[in-house]
Design an enzyme around this catalytic site. Structure first.
Site, short mmCIF file in Angstrom:
data_model
loop_
_atom_site.label_atom_id
_atom_site.label_comp_id
_atom_site.label_asym_id
_atom_site.label_seq_id
_atom_site.Cartn_x
_atom_site.Cartn_y
_atom_site.Cartn_z
N CYS A 181 -1.11 3.77 -6.56
CA CYS A 181 -1.97 3.17 -5.54
C CYS A 181 -2.20 1.74 -6.00
O CYS A 181 -2.48 1.51 -7.19
CB CYS A 181 -3.30 3.92 -5.42
SG CYS A 181 -4.57 3.05 -4.47
N CYS A 236 0.86 -1.18 0.00
CA CYS A 236 0.00 0.00 0.00
C CYS A 236 0.90 1.23 0.00
O CYS A 236 1.70 1.42 0.93
CB CYS A 236 -0.87 -0.02 1.26
SG CYS A 236 -1.92 1.42 1.48
N1 DGL Z 1 -4.06 0.73 -1.87
C1 DGL Z 1 -3.65 1.91 -1.22
C2 DGL Z 1 -2.40 2.51 -1.87
O1 DGL Z 1 -1.63 1.83 -2.50
C3 DGL Z 1 -4.60 3.00 -0.90
C4 DGL Z 1 -6.06 2.90 -1.00
C5 DGL Z 1 -6.75 3.63 0.15
O2 DGL Z 1 -7.01 4.84 0.01
O3 DGL Z 1 -7.01 2.97 1.14
O4 DGL Z 1 -2.13 3.66 -1.71
#
Ligand code: DGL
Length: 255
Positions: free
Chosen positions: A183, A72
């Protein structure tokens, strides 16, 4: 110590990184944890995301994880420095927008970086930006609302296409040379992004690089399982949202 790798995300996005890990290290066991109950992280405060991330990582290590991947971008920018200080001996990788390959392969080009509001606001991203700003024109674009389509199993819907059409409309006549998916949820809508921007724009995401970095760290620590023909590790999914749909959707996204 157990023999599994913990992979963490605010929800289901990190499965785009997990699939690269499974592809290059099929012999390993992976425990994926998605914090969908608290998602999205990208619109929270840095402190909130940091404390959630630190608590979950401690739990994975208590359960015996031999390595941890923060799949993430948002959680990485909020907590990776603290995690490295707290657990210097644990192979631990995070993810950041893949601006490096995009800028190196498109010198003088115009590069759009799509990410959460928090990733774009954080110091970590500004440092990254300052490293490549001379080489290409980098346009950061916060995309609140986009990850929700993936969380809700709507990555193929017309709704997400309409959302992206509106979000990306200002960039259609800007001759973009590349887009960086900053993301981990966004690779699941890559086909929709292509539909809107056209096939000429090259799209980058950090999933494969992160998987390779994890393999390197495991090997360095002597913790990488040897590959054996026909030996396939397990992939276990858990989620803070108790609804069975999240696990069903997780398995679907991995495939
Ligand atoms: N999957 C997450 C990232 O790579 C973020 C998504 C969220 O806002 O929770 O930043």
């Amino acid at each position: 110590m157990g023999n599994f790798i913990a992979v963490f995300d605010s929800g289901l996005g990190g499965i785009s990184v997990l699939r690269e890990m499974v592809r290059i290290m099929p012999q390993e066991d992976f425990h994926y944890f998605g914090d969908s109950a608290n998602a999205p992280y990208g619109t929270k405060t840095t402190e909130e995301v940091r404390s959630l991330t630190l608590a979950f990582v401690r739990q994975f290590l208590d359960e015996g994880a031999k390595a941890v991947a923060i799949a993430c971008n948002t959680a990485t920018s909020a907590a990776v420095r603290n995690l490295r200080e707290l657990y210097p001996d644990v192979p631990l990788v995070g993810i950041e927008p893949a601006l490096k390959p995009a800028a190196e392969q498109h010198p003088g080009g115009r590069i759009l970086v799509m990410a959460t509001p928090m990733t774009i606001r954080e110091e970590k991203f500004h440092l990254l930006l300052s490293r490549y700003q001379e080489r290409a024109e980098v346009i950061p674009l916060a995309c609140p609302g986009l990850m929700e389509y993936v969380e809700e199993g709507k990555a193929d819907s017309d709704e997400v296409r309409d959302f992206l059409r509106e979000l990306l409309a200002p960039y259609l006549d800007q001759k973009l040379s590349a887009v960086v998916l900053g993301c981990t949820h966004y690779p699941f809508v890559i086909h929709r992004i292509r539909e809107v921007l056209g096939e000429d724009v090259e799209i980058y995401d950090g999933g494969e690089g992160t998987a390779r970095e994890l393999r390197r760290r495991l090997a360095e620590a002597g913790l990488l399982k040897p590959k054996q023909d026909g030996v396939q590790g397990i992939v276990e999914f858990r989620n803070s949202d108790p609804s069975p749909e999240k696990i069903i959707l997780s398995k679907r996204l991995l495939r």
